[in-house]
Design an enzyme around this catalytic site. Structure first.
Site: not given
Ligand SMILES: Cc1cc2nc3c(=O)[nH]c(=O)nc-3n(C[C@H](O)[C@H](O)[C@H](O)COP(=O)(O)O)c2cc1C
Length: 396
Positions: A38, A90, A121, A225-226
């Site tokens: 987001a 999404q 979330c 993911n992560g």
């Molecule tokens: C600023 C921000 C906004 C996010 N918004 C969403 C979202 O709208 N929907 C969602 O499923 N995950 C959202 N996430 C989570 C990410 O999609 C992802 O699952 C999470 O950051 C872990 O992955 P990463 O370690 O690669 O960052 C958001 C993460 C961040 C940092």
């Protein structure tokens, strides 16, 4: 990637190493997904990422209620560039009928080729009402929401996927059960962020949970993911977990060329993008142009670009004053001038530019509705609380 080679690339022979992703009828050649974020993954950012490499680029989350009410901003989120393919939306919702209606709107109006459902979330104001990562705990509600989405999407053969966390906390994990339910209902792939809601963004994502999900959900692709910060991390996750594809969130903030690295890695090449400061500046400017086009307003576009500035220059020798000035631009002309004032010949700074970036946070006890964990079924009182959950959501 865009405009030929950036510094540090070698062109080794390419031999396909990793299989494409098949998500329902949708085929994704490079098994890499831009995570919905987001406030970040708008059409401008997605284009910038697509210009670098292949994959599936998911739009910002939209709530089912806002869509059904035809809120203009919600409709704009599910409006894609003409050349964007596949178009991936999404949806987040807490009520089966509303989620079903939102997905029906998307597919009937041919607004997307793929719908992802967000069950991850961790934000307290959402989980406090039983939404987000707290929701799969209510098994029947989760089942009905997913079923409503899959049923609505099936009329146009649009694949539905789900994205989730491990659960609420270490004692209340839901991901294996949710994955199996989703698979049985006809979901086309499941993605797991290897943290619980309680873990928020702390520590390191638990990749062993992704492996466990892969062993459990065997008929559809499992996406991990992560904490993927580099192409090497992506390969490592795939090797460790056996997952079918990777989902990239924070790692590409200020680093859209990560998708070029990922594509190369998936193709078996060790070609990597290591941009000079000048090349980063070109990318920042391109991002600014795309933002101005996206908002139809240079000032708005430049304002939205500001939050990306610190990520772009992580590790580069750019002084505080220059960073500050860049974070205050309101026209493309100003942006160009301030970028040109930097010492653009600086090489890639190596490790200083790598590693973690973006949102962090410490572990905290999740905020939940009173008595939420007492039962897997939804009470009348909780149903009421949930109705509010969709009003305060903003991603995560
Ligand atoms: C600023 C921000 C906004 C996010 N918004 C969403 C979202 O709208 N929907 C969602 O499923 N995950 C959202 N996430 C989570 C990410 O999609 C992802 O699952 C999470 O950051 C872990 O992955 P990463 O370690 O690669 O960052 C958001 C993460 C961040 C940092």
């Amino acid at each position: 990637m865009r405009d030929g080679a950036m510094t540090g690339q070698t062109n080794l022979a390419v031999s396909p190493a990793v299989a494409p992703l098949q998500i329902g009828r949708m085929r994704v050649e490079t098994p890499v997904v831009l995570a919905p974020m987001a406030g970040i993954t708008n059409a401008a950012f997605r284009r910038l990422c697509r210009e670098n490499g292949g994959g599936l680029y998911v739009a910002e989350m939209v709530t089912s209620r806002a869509l059904v009410e035809r809120n203009p901003e919600a409709l704009r989120i599910v409006t894609f560039d003409e050349d964007e393919s596949p178009r991936s939306a999404q949806v987040y919702g807490v009520d089966p009928a509303t989620v079903g209606a939102a997905v029906k709107l998307i597919v009937d109006e041919d607004r997307a080729d793929h719908v992802d459902l967000n069950f991850g979330c961790p934000v307290p104001k959402v989980t406090r009402k039983g939404g987000g990562a707290a929701l799969p705990w209510k098994r029947e509600l989760f089942t009905r929401i997913v079923d409503a989405a899959v049923t609505a999407a099936a009329t146009r053969d649009v694949p539905v996927t789900i994205k989730m966390r491990k659960g609420i906390d270490a004692d209340h994990e839901t991901y294996l059960e949710a994955g199996l339910i989703a698979q049985d209902l006809g979901v086309a792939a499941v993605a797991l962020h290897g943290r619980t809601a309680a873990q928020y963004y702390s520590g390191h994502a638990d990749w062993s949970a992704i492996a466990e999900l892969k062993r459990t959900v065997t008929k559809i692709p499992v996406l991990g993911n992560g904490d993927i910060w580099s192409a090497e991390d992506a390969l490592e996750m795939m090797a460790q977990t056996g997952c079918d594809g990777v989902v990239i969130g924070r790692g590409c903030q200020g680093r859209p060329w990560l998708f070029a690295d990922l594509q190369a890695a998936m193709e078996g090449s060790d070609r990597r993008v290591r941009p000079t400061l000048g090349e980063v500046a070109d990318t920042v400017y391109r991002h600014g142009e795309l933002m101005a086009q996206f908002f139809g307003d240079e000032d708005k576009g430049c304002r939205d670009l500001r939050k990306h500035i610190a990520w772009y220059f992580k590790g580069y020798p750019v002084g505080g004053e220059s960073r500050h000035a860049l974070a205050l631009v309101s026209t493309l002309q100003e942006l160009r001038e301030r970028l040109n004032a930097l010492d653009l010949d600086q090489p890639y700074p190596g490790d200083a530019a790598e590693g973690q970036r973006g949102r962090q946070g410490s572990e905290k006890r999740p905020h939940l509705p009173h008595g939420w964990l007492d039962s897997r079924e939804l009470t009348a009182e909780h149903r009421e609380k949930l109705a509010e959950a969709e009003l305060s959501v903003s991603g995560g």
